[in-house]
Design an enzyme around this catalytic site. Structure first.
Site, PDB file in Angstrom:
ATOM      1  N   GLU A  86     -24.722 -15.004 -15.917  1.00 43.15           N
ATOM      2  CA  GLU A  86     -25.249 -16.115 -15.210  1.00 43.15           C
ATOM      3  C   GLU A  86     -26.778 -15.748 -14.879  1.00 43.15           C
ATOM      4  OE1 GLU A  86     -24.572 -20.260 -14.189  1.00 43.15           O
ATOM      5  OE2 GLU A  86     -23.148 -18.851 -15.228  1.00 43.15           O
ATOM      6  N   ASP A  87     -27.792 -16.939 -15.271  1.00 43.48           N
ATOM      7  CA  ASP A  87     -28.790 -17.094 -14.626  1.00 43.48           C
ATOM      8  C   ASP A  87     -29.723 -15.808 -14.945  1.00 43.48           C
ATOM      9  OD1 ASP A  87     -28.407 -19.482 -13.971  1.00 43.48           O
ATOM     10  OD2 ASP A  87     -28.376 -18.836 -11.932  1.00 43.48           O
ATOM     11  N   ALA A 140     -36.939 -23.794 -27.006  1.00 46.57           N
ATOM     12  CA  ALA A 140     -36.283 -22.588 -27.689  1.00 46.57           C
ATOM     13  C   ALA A 140     -36.115 -21.298 -27.022  1.00 46.57           C
ATOM     14  CB  ALA A 140     -37.387 -22.181 -28.910  1.00 46.57           C
ATOM     15  N   GLY A 141     -35.518 -21.779 -25.866  1.00 50.86           N
ATOM     16  CA  GLY A 141     -34.820 -20.876 -24.952  1.00 50.86           C
ATOM     17  C   GLY A 141     -33.547 -20.563 -25.299  1.00 50.86           C
ATOM     18  N   ALA A 142     -32.690 -19.823 -24.294  1.00 53.68           N
ATOM     19  CA  ALA A 142     -31.516 -19.074 -24.597  1.00 53.68           C
ATOM     20  C   ALA A 142     -30.699 -20.228 -24.833  1.00 53.68           C
ATOM     21  CB  ALA A 142     -30.965 -18.392 -23.186  1.00 53.68           C
ATOM     22  N   LYS A 171     -20.617 -20.803  -8.436  1.00 56.20           N
ATOM     23  CA  LYS A 171     -19.988 -20.866  -9.688  1.00 56.20           C
ATOM     24  C   LYS A 171     -18.578 -20.408  -9.546  1.00 56.20           C
ATOM     25  CE  LYS A 171     -20.471 -21.476 -14.180  1.00 56.20           C
ATOM     26  NZ  LYS A 171     -21.886 -20.580 -14.888  1.00 56.20           N
ATOM     27  N   ASN A 208     -33.797 -30.554 -16.788  1.00 58.74           N
ATOM     28  CA  ASN A 208     -33.561 -30.863 -15.078  1.00 58.74           C
ATOM     29  C   ASN A 208     -34.600 -30.521 -14.477  1.00 58.74           C
ATOM     30  OD1 ASN A 208     -31.079 -32.214 -15.076  1.00 58.74           O
ATOM     31  ND2 ASN A 208     -30.061 -30.466 -15.572  1.00 58.74           N
ATOM     32  N   ASN A 226     -22.212 -28.404 -17.783  1.00 57.98           N
ATOM     33  CA  ASN A 226     -21.104 -27.115 -18.255  1.00 57.98           C
ATOM     34  C   ASN A 226     -19.761 -26.681 -17.626  1.00 57.98           C
ATOM     35  OD1 ASN A 226     -23.795 -26.658 -19.610  1.00 57.98           O
ATOM     36  ND2 ASN A 226     -23.897 -24.320 -18.793  1.00 57.98           N
ATOM     37  N   TYR A 285       0.795  -1.321   0.113  1.00 54.28           N
ATOM     38  CA  TYR A 285       0.029  -0.033   0.006  1.00 54.28           C
ATOM     39  C   TYR A 285       0.736   1.253  -0.031  1.00 54.28           C
ATOM     40  CZ  TYR A 285      -4.388   2.487   0.597  1.00 54.28           C
ATOM     41  OH  TYR A 285      -5.529   3.319   0.448  1.00 54.28           O
ATOM     42  N   ASP A 333     -25.266 -20.141 -19.383  1.00 51.59           N
ATOM     43  CA  ASP A 333     -26.284 -20.600 -19.456  1.00 51.59           C
ATOM     44  C   ASP A 333     -26.494 -21.011 -20.878  1.00 51.59           C
ATOM     45  OD1 ASP A 333     -26.859 -20.825 -16.878  1.00 51.59           O
ATOM     46  OD2 ASP A 333     -27.767 -18.724 -16.984  1.00 51.59           O
TER      47      ASP A 333
END
Length: 755
Positions: free
Chosen positions: A139-140, A198-200, A97, A291, A323, A42, A165
């Site tokens: 995420e999410d 047909a999601g992400a 995560k 899931n 993943n 410092y 995702d």
């Protein structure tokens, strides 16, 4: 709520709250022992790197943690299967995560939860955080906002950004697709692909599959409202790319499945029937990844079509699309070349590296950890296992090279062999060793007798061992006392066997066991009366229980000193043939990976021959656990730099080991810091076989040296430990250290059963 669900809830809450709340912390990476250190860390010293970075912002990668720091960012709008639970409620997931980044790729990650659903506000917040981080993991975040957020941030930031995702699932399933097609003998540009969802994640999968070679004209997509047609008005973003007008009105999923080569499910459980699977083309490929319940269960699908190649998102079936096979290593490669983005070339490189790794021979330790006698590329193994240590050294270099070749790397890796070594050293951060031990134990649970059955820590550990199906516990103790403790602490051990070795109802068993002990010790001065009295001692009783085959493992010592536990084991069970000395080994979960220390508990001042036997016994034990031993014999001297009894003893022992085992990696004598300082080893002792990789087995000249070193390391370094593991007995007896924690007891059971 079911009993098991209630137990899971209580265990999860206890896990997150115990000790220091949460799952991650910050630790210093530089010395801070004195005022000079602090003046450099410092004020005033810190001004120098500040000025250097002001002149050249790229130097932030040299003088700060930026180059190894990823932001895990969410607004909590699509958390796991929990939905829109809000920013603060998503924090445990984001911490988790961050934990995975660290243990799989040695990447430091900060979780950041943004309390906003406004796309512009979210983007603006992340943009102004850019100077802090080397990369951003989104995420999410719910669709369709996630598409716009990622698109904009990739355009407007100069560091890699990835919404895991979407792309994590795409990359991992893309590797599975390549390998499944190889096994099925099909060409990727010739397959008919049916998608439900047909999601992400689904759209990201399709985008990547098209880059791999799937023809868009052969893709048929359904969502909860039916077929994606060109006249649909409720679609967003890239969903329009996968609309069609090729099919008649009323065309449903069952129609599309007829003759299909591949089914991709990222929707809800139970929407696919066995008849649909039967209608598919020969060697159908089914990725049912909803899931926790897939679109069709693994059992139903494989029963319908024996020629199927199937993957799910679940770990309890073959071919889990996980993943964690992707994101840690993709970011590792991107960070190591200071990439400005994660582009399609880098994703495709990760896909191909994962696919290639699955086709290579699998290390025995990986196969053993999953209870499989030799994993081999085939219909039930199309993806690497998460515990495979080669993931880091296969995927990260492929991603880094793709970044360099595609022009998004700001620095280049010149020496790939040296980079591979650095990656291997980073794997020490991942204590997958314990996870593998638990998996091994679960494959073949053994009967484990606990002599301290009334102790609360033992009972908590037994509950965990039982829940994880690692062992079949047997408790020695008073049943009334045990049940009272269980009730007081809300523990349930089900039908766990309890033996009250002092109770009158055990008179016959005690008499039988006393006869066993007497026969073993009658020529050593023991009378039958003495043997009968000793059967009231839980360590003698437990040892005979093991010797007579009524148990497979004995765990003791938590409330007694070491000799009180070791003596009965030696008298009842005895040493292995050819072993002159029983010895003890501790395992420390260090930043270099597991380190095995011997002898830490038994032999005061072993001579040269005994040192050699201890080293051999330890090496064999380490190899049985799936790790190749690299042995350093320690002293106060390095390769003859000092004289004295201990130094000479370790020199002689090293020479004997090298002569008896010329193929082993073993060297000494050396001071304790050398086996872990590769730079110094290569500079001054390049002749040593330990110059390329650090040692993982440390052999000490005396009990004083080993025990002092062990206790200092575990306390000052806050290192997780297993042990002591007793070696050299005919049957497995392990003596817990006085006051061992629940986790330490559980780890001891895992290593005992696995071994």
């Amino acid at each position: 709520m079911s009993t098991s669900s209630q137990k899971l809830r209580e265990d999860a809450l206890h896990y997150h709250a115990k000790g220091r709340p949460g799952k991650i912390e910050i630790t210093p990476t530089k010395e801070t022992e004195n005022q000079r250190d602090l003046s450099l860390a410092y004020s005033p010293g810190v001004a120098e790197p500040c000025l250097a970075i002001a002149d050249n912002p790229e130097l932030a990668y040299d003088y700060t943690a930026k180059g190894n720091l990823v932001a895990v960012i969410s607004n909590g709008t699509a958390v796991l299967g929990l939905g829109n639970i809000g920013a603060v409620a998503s924090k445990p997931v984001m911490e988790g995560k961050s934990l995975l980044f660290k243990i799989y790729a040695d990447i430091d990650a900060f979780d950041i939860e943004l309390d906003t659903t406004n796309v512009e506000e979210f983007i603006r917040t992340v943009k102004i955080l850019e100077p802090t981080f080397g990369g951003v993991n989104l995420e999410d975040i719910k669709a369709p906002e996630c598409f716009e957020i990622e698109r904009r941030l990739r355009q407007e930031l100069n560091i890699p950004v990835m919404h895991d995702d979407q792309h994590g699932t795409a990359i991992t399933s893309g590797a599975a697709l390549l390998n499944a097609l190889e096994l099925a003998g099909k060409q990727i540009d010739d397959i008919n692909l049916v998608v439900n969802g047909a999601g992400a994640a689904a759209i990201a999968c399709l985008d990547l599959y098209v880059h791999l070679g799937v023809s868009p004209d052969r893709i048929t997509v359904f969502d909860k409202d039916g077929l994606l047609t060109k006249d649909r008005t409720n679609l967003v973003g890239n969903q329009y790319k996968y609309t069609t007008d090729r099919h008649p009105a009323g065309y449903v999923l069952a129609d599309a499945m007829v003759g299909a080569d591949v089914f991709l499910g990222l929707s809800v459980g139970g929407v696919v029937t066995q008849d649909m699977i039967r209608s598919m083309a020969p060697d159908p490929i089914v990725f049912a990844m909803a899931n926790p319940n897939p679109e069709i269960t693994y059992e139903e699908a494989t029963a319908a079509r024996p020629d199927i190649i199937m993957a799910t998102g679940r770990s309890d079936f073959p071919n889990q699309v996980n993943n964690v096979l992707g994101f840690p290593y993709i970011f590792r490669g991107a960070l190591d070349v200071r990439a400005t983005e994660i582009n399609e070339e880098m994703k495709l490189a990760a896909v191909r590296a994962l696919a290639l790794l699955a086709r290579r021979p699998v290390p025995e330790a990986v196969s053993r950890s999953y209870g499989i006698n030799g994993l081999v590329f085939g219909r039930t193994y199309i993806l690497p296992k998460p515990s495979d240590p080669r993931l880091l050294t296969m995927v990260a270099p492929a991603v880094a090279k793709a970044a360099m070749d595609s022009g998004v790397a700001r620095t280049a890796i010149r020496d790939w062999a040296e980079y591979d070594l650095r990656l291997s050293q980073r794997q020490g951060q991942d204590n997958s060793f314990i996870r593998n031990l638990v998996r091994l134990a679960q494959q073949s649970p053994k009967r484990v007798v606990f002599t301290d059955g009334e102790n609360l820590s033992v009972l908590r550990a037994v509950a965990e061992v039982r829940d994880q199906k690692m062992a079949v516990p047997i408790l020695l103790g008073n049943p009334d006392s045990i049940h009272a403790t269980l009730k007081e602490h809300n523990l349930d051990l089900g039908d766990t066997r309890i033996i009250d070795h002092r109770a009158p109802r055990q008179d016959r068993m005690r008499e039988t066991f006393a006869q066993v002990l007497y026969e073993k010790r009658k020529r050593k001065g023991m009378t039958l009366s003495e043997a009968q009295n000793l059967m009231r001692d839980r360590n003698y009783f437990g040892s005979v229980l093991l010797e007579t085959g009524e148990a497979d493992v004995l765990i003791s010592g938590l409330t007694r000193n070491y000799p009180q536990t070791l003596r009965p084991a030696l008298q009842v069970i005895g040493r292995q043939p050819g072993i002159r000395k029983v010895s003890g080994m501790y395992v420390l979960m260090s930043r270099f990976g597991p380190i095995f220390l011997s002898d830490t508990t038994v032999n005061m001042n072993p001579n040269t021959a005994e040192i050699v036997e201890i080293a051999e016994t330890t090496a064999y034990a380490v190899r049985r656990l799936g790790i190749e031993p690299r042995i350093a014999l320690l002293s106060y001297s390095t390769f003859g730099s000092a004289t004295g009894e201990d130094a000479e003893k370790m020199q002689e022992a090293t020479a004997m080991l090298q002569a008896r085992h010329p193929d082993w990696i073993v060297d000494g004598e050396m001071q304790a810091h050398l086996p872990f300082n590769q730079e110094l080893m290569r500079e001054s002792y390049s002749f040593s076989p330990l110059a390329d990789q650090p040692a993982n087995v440390l052999i000490f000249p005396s009990l004083a040296a080993s025990n002092i070193a062990y206790n200092l390391l575990k306390e000052i370094g806050r290192i997780e430990k297993i042990g002591p593991v007793l070696m050299g007995l005919r049957k497995p007896v392990h003596v817990l250290q006085l006051g061992s924690s629940v986790r330490e007891i559980v780890n001891m059971v895992a290593i005992a059963v696995a071994d």
